[in-house]
Design an enzyme around this catalytic site. Structure first.
Site, PDB file in Angstrom:
ATOM      1  N   GLY A   1       0.713  -0.828   0.256  1.00  0.00           N
ATOM      2  CA  GLY A   1      -0.302   0.084  -0.731  1.00  0.00           C
ATOM      3  C   GLY A   1       0.378   1.337   0.135  1.00  0.00           C
ATOM      4  O   GLY A   1       2.056   1.393   0.438  1.00  0.00           O
TER       5      GLY A   1
ATOM      6  N   VAL B   1       4.485   1.292   2.253  1.00  0.00           N
ATOM      7  CA  VAL B   1       4.344   0.351   2.769  1.00  0.00           C
ATOM      8  C   VAL B   1       4.563  -0.871   2.352  1.00  0.00           C
ATOM      9  O   VAL B   1       4.054  -1.063   0.967  1.00  0.00           O
ATOM     10  CB  VAL B   1       2.896  -0.043   3.658  1.00  0.00           C
ATOM     11  CG1 VAL B   1       3.063  -1.389   4.488  1.00  0.00           C
ATOM     12  CG2 VAL B   1       2.656   1.136   4.380  1.00  0.00           C
TER      13      VAL B   1
ATOM     14  N   ASP C   1      -7.318  12.445   9.864  1.00  0.00           N
ATOM     15  CA  ASP C   1      -7.889  12.016   8.882  1.00  0.00           C
ATOM     16  C   ASP C   1      -8.178  11.040   8.893  1.00  0.00           C
ATOM     17  O   ASP C   1      -7.799   9.908   8.992  1.00  0.00           O
ATOM     18  CB  ASP C   1      -6.246  11.852   7.892  1.00  0.00           C
ATOM     19  CG  ASP C   1      -6.638  11.953   6.481  1.00  0.00           C
ATOM     20  OD1 ASP C   1      -7.892  12.036   5.811  1.00  0.00           O
ATOM     21  OD2 ASP C   1      -5.421  11.768   5.836  1.00  0.00           O
TER      22      ASP C   1
HETATM   23  N1  LIG Z   1       0.833  -2.305   8.533  1.00  0.00           N
HETATM   24  C1  LIG Z   1       0.017  -2.703   7.482  1.00  0.00           C
HETATM   25  N2  LIG Z   1      -0.561  -3.817   6.580  1.00  0.00           N
HETATM   26  C2  LIG Z   1      -0.519  -3.488   5.502  1.00  0.00           C
HETATM   27  N3  LIG Z   1      -0.760  -2.026   4.859  1.00  0.00           N
HETATM   28  C3  LIG Z   1      -0.933  -1.281   5.322  1.00  0.00           C
HETATM   29  C4  LIG Z   1      -0.210  -0.798   6.390  1.00  0.00           C
HETATM   30  N4  LIG Z   1      -0.556  -0.151   7.299  1.00  0.00           N
HETATM   31  C5  LIG Z   1      -0.665   0.585   5.584  1.00  0.00           C
HETATM   32  N5  LIG Z   1      -0.732  -0.305   5.373  1.00  0.00           N
HETATM   33  C6  LIG Z   1      -1.471   0.644   4.073  1.00  0.00           C
HETATM   34  O1  LIG Z   1      -0.948   1.063   3.184  1.00  0.00           O
HETATM   35  C7  LIG Z   1      -1.246   2.024   2.609  1.00  0.00           C
HETATM   36  C8  LIG Z   1      -1.032   3.423   3.143  1.00  0.00           C
HETATM   37  O2  LIG Z   1      -0.482   4.068   4.607  1.00  0.00           O
HETATM   38  P1  LIG Z   1      -1.023   4.638   5.576  1.00  0.00           P
HETATM   39  O3  LIG Z   1      -1.640   5.335   5.478  1.00  0.00           O
HETATM   40  O4  LIG Z   1       0.263   4.990   6.613  1.00  0.00           O
HETATM   41  O5  LIG Z   1       0.339   6.302   4.852  1.00  0.00           O
HETATM   42  P2  LIG Z   1      -0.754   7.471   4.657  1.00  0.00           P
HETATM   43  O6  LIG Z   1       0.666   7.920   3.089  1.00  0.00           O
HETATM   44  O7  LIG Z   1       0.100   8.345   5.957  1.00  0.00           O
HETATM   45  O8  LIG Z   1      -1.524   7.284   3.830  1.00  0.00           O
HETATM   46  P3  LIG Z   1      -3.011   8.689   3.778  1.00  0.00           P
HETATM   47  O9  LIG Z   1      -2.683   9.382   2.318  1.00  0.00           O
HETATM   48  O10 LIG Z   1      -3.779   7.475   3.439  1.00  0.00           O
HETATM   49  O11 LIG Z   1      -3.043   8.996   4.822  1.00  0.00           O
HETATM   50  C9  LIG Z   1      -2.492   2.647   3.946  1.00  0.00           C
HETATM   51  O12 LIG Z   1      -3.975   2.525   3.029  1.00  0.00           O
HETATM   52  C10 LIG Z   1      -2.983   0.736   4.055  1.00  0.00           C
HETATM   53  O13 LIG Z   1      -3.823   0.224   2.741  1.00  0.00           O
END
Ligand SMILES: Nc1ncnc2c1ncn2[C@@H]1O[C@H](COP(=O)(O)OP(=O)(O)OP(=O)(O)O)[C@@H](O)[C@H]1O
Ligand SMILES: *[C@@H]1O[C@H](CO)[C@@H](O)[C@H](O)[C@H]1NC(C)=O
Ligand SMILES: *[C@@H]1O[C@H](CO)[C@@H](O)[C@H](O)[C@H]1NC(C)=O
Ligand SMILES: *[C@@H]1O[C@H](CO)[C@@H](O)[C@H](O)[C@H]1NC(C)=O
Length: 442
Positions: free
Chosen positions: A109, A116, A242
């Site tokens: 993700g 991730v 968020d």
């Molecule tokens: N522990 C995990 N296991 C599997 N997938 C994960 C995990 N943590 C995050 N992800 C995936 O990775 C994506 C991105 O992680 P995260 O939301 O922390 O990043 P972000 O850049 O802060 O995202 P956003 O733009 O939504 O704020 C998540 O939407 C999720 O689908």
């Protein structure tokens, strides 16, 4: 390699007091956070002159401001739980050394800020590795604006550090577990942060809508338990700024929050009630401003309304057992109007769970009860139906609990039923169909 020292040349934000410094010294994370941005020290003259190993420009003032704001935020967070004895003990046992052992890397993700990966770690199974998403919009927008990739990368790293700091201090089944972290500042002036987390799978709302009601209820209940924990957390009441389904993952059928960089433990300050407005698309609420000058329960209510609009409205009502519908309707109404706080909401969910489990739940099983009990219940809560075995109420014959459920579901008035021990001549059971959801207490 772990970050150890702050650079010379003044950190961007200095905490006050020896106690605070002592605490900070204990933490590699904070040593890292305190490290000043290159530019202030002798090595980082304008245009990267003076024989430095890797010339770097000093970030523009506006970016420096943002960096120092993030740094302060991080420090406040890291020190706010300092005296509760909740140190960094929950940091997990994995570290930088383990990263060299991982195999089977693959992207699971990404978001604006973070990327991730999944990875297999011999002995530990599959884990998730979270790092700054270099090609993500957060960093690239910042670079467009400030023209300073290293500074922008560091800005994003602060977000991830904040997330790690929170995850280290929170301990709840609804919060993704932090197995460890690695800070590497050998890449100076960038820093690299890698969080090692419990691996989950992204939340697919469309898919969830197709799962049985019981599964969807479980997800809503875990969310409510999480929000209860966040409202009363060791760091104070935490709001997820968020709040969207993509901030959560599923681990073994349980919902867990994974994106914590946009969380805040500050309650909004106010002078009057009007300062405490909670605005959502199409709806706004004005909360009370307390004597202490804080908006009363704003963090908790913001989370709760978001849970209502992103989760409850989609997941709770659809194909719910008819007997539970009135209660679920109350929950939706009360959270949608913020009449309930998180405590009452949790209470209401637990009541639904209890009823669901206690065997009065329609599609699951019917309960057999004494005729005396029935007489009392029936007198008050019956309704007429046709054909009925009794003129006093709706007494039907059924073959088994499944059939009872089907009959009750087909009658708009039927909210629950009681199966008696009486049999008809065919051996069918007789059942009182009632117009209130549940009346039997255990
Ligand atoms: N522990 C995990 N296991 C599997 N997938 C994960 C995990 N943590 C995050 N992800 C995936 O990775 C994506 C991105 O992680 P995260 O939301 O922390 O990043 P972000 O850049 O802060 O995202 P956003 O733009 O939504 O704020 C998540 O939407 C999720 O689908
Ligand atoms: C830094 O570089 C810019 C353009 O690259 C130049 O205009 C400026 O004079 C340089 N400053 C110093 C102190 O070298
Ligand atoms: C709750 O119920 C009241 C009264 O029926 C109604 O006016 C209100 O719009 C409902 N609120 C929600 C969020 O459904
Ligand atoms: C909610 O529950 C928590 C924990 O049990 C308690 O400390 C708090 O006072 C309760 N709040 C309200 C408003 O009832």
């Amino acid at each position: 390699m772990r970050a150890a020292r702050g650079k010379e040349g003044a950190s961007l934000a200095r905490p006050r007091g020896a106690a605070v410094l002592g605490l900070l010294a204990a933490s590699a994370l904070l040593a890292l956070a305190l490290q000043s941005f290159p530019g202030a020290g002798p090595c980082w003259g304008a245009n990267g002159t003076r024989g430095c190993p890797r010339p770097a420009r000093r970030p523009p003032p506006a970016l420096l401001d943002e960096l120092s704001r993030r740094q302060r935020d991080l420090l406040r967070l890291a020190t706010s739980a300092g005296d509760t004895g909740l140190g960094l003990s929950r940091g997990g046992r994995l570290g930088c050394g383990d990263l060299s052992r991982v195999t089977e890397l693959g992207v699971v993700g990404s978001g604006f800020t973070k990327l991730v990966l999944r990875a297999a770690l011999p002995g530990a199974g599959a884990i998730a590795l979270k790092s700054v998403h270099r090609a993500g919009s957060d960093v690239s927008r910042c670079v467009q604006r400030y023209g300073h990739p290293a500074g922008c990368h560091r800005l994003a790293s602060y977000k991830l550090l904040k997330e790690v700091t929170l995850l280290q201090r929170l301990d709840h089944p609804g919060v993704v577990k932090l197995h460890g972290q690695c800070y590497d500042n050998s890449l100076d002036p960038e820093i690299r942060v890698i969080a090692m987390l419990e691996l989950g799978s992204p939340l697919e709302m469309i898919q969830l809508l197709q799962t049985p009601w019981e599964e969807r209820f479980k997800i809503c209940l875990s969310l409510v338990k999480l929000l209860f924990y966040l409202a009363h957390s060791p760091l104070g009441s935490i709001v997820l700024l968020d709040f969207q389904p993509r901030q959560f993952v599923m681990v073994d059928g349980n919902l867990k929050v994974t994106d914590m960089d946009d969380a805040s433990t500050e309650e909004l300050s106010c002078k009057e009630d009007n300062d405490c407005t909670l605005d959502f698309p199409g709806k706004s609420f004005i909360l009370k401003c307390t004597a202490a000058g804080k908006c009363d329960g704003l963090n908790e209510k913001k989370n709760l309304f978001n849970a209502y609009r992103y989760f409850f409205t989609y997941l709770l009502p659809h194909t719910a057992p008819s007997a539970l519908r009135p209660l679920l309707g109350d929950i939706l109404n009360a959270t949608g109007d913020l009449r309930y706080g998180i405590n009452e909401t949790l209470g209401a969910f637990e009541k639904v769970l209890h009823l669901y489990k206690s065997g009065l739940y329609l599609q699951k099983s019917a309960r057999f009860t004494s005729s005396l009990e029935i007489a009392c219940l029936q007198a008050e809560h019956d309704y007429k139906c046709w054909p009925s075995y009794s003129h006093l109420g709706c007494l039907l014959s059924i073959y088994n609990a499944e059939e009872a459920a089907a009959i009750c579901n087909s009658q708009p008035q039927c909210q629950s039923f009681i199966v008696t021990q009486q049999r008809t001549w065919t051996g069918s059971y007789l059942l009182w169909s009632l117009k209130i959801p549940f009346i039997l207490q255990e």
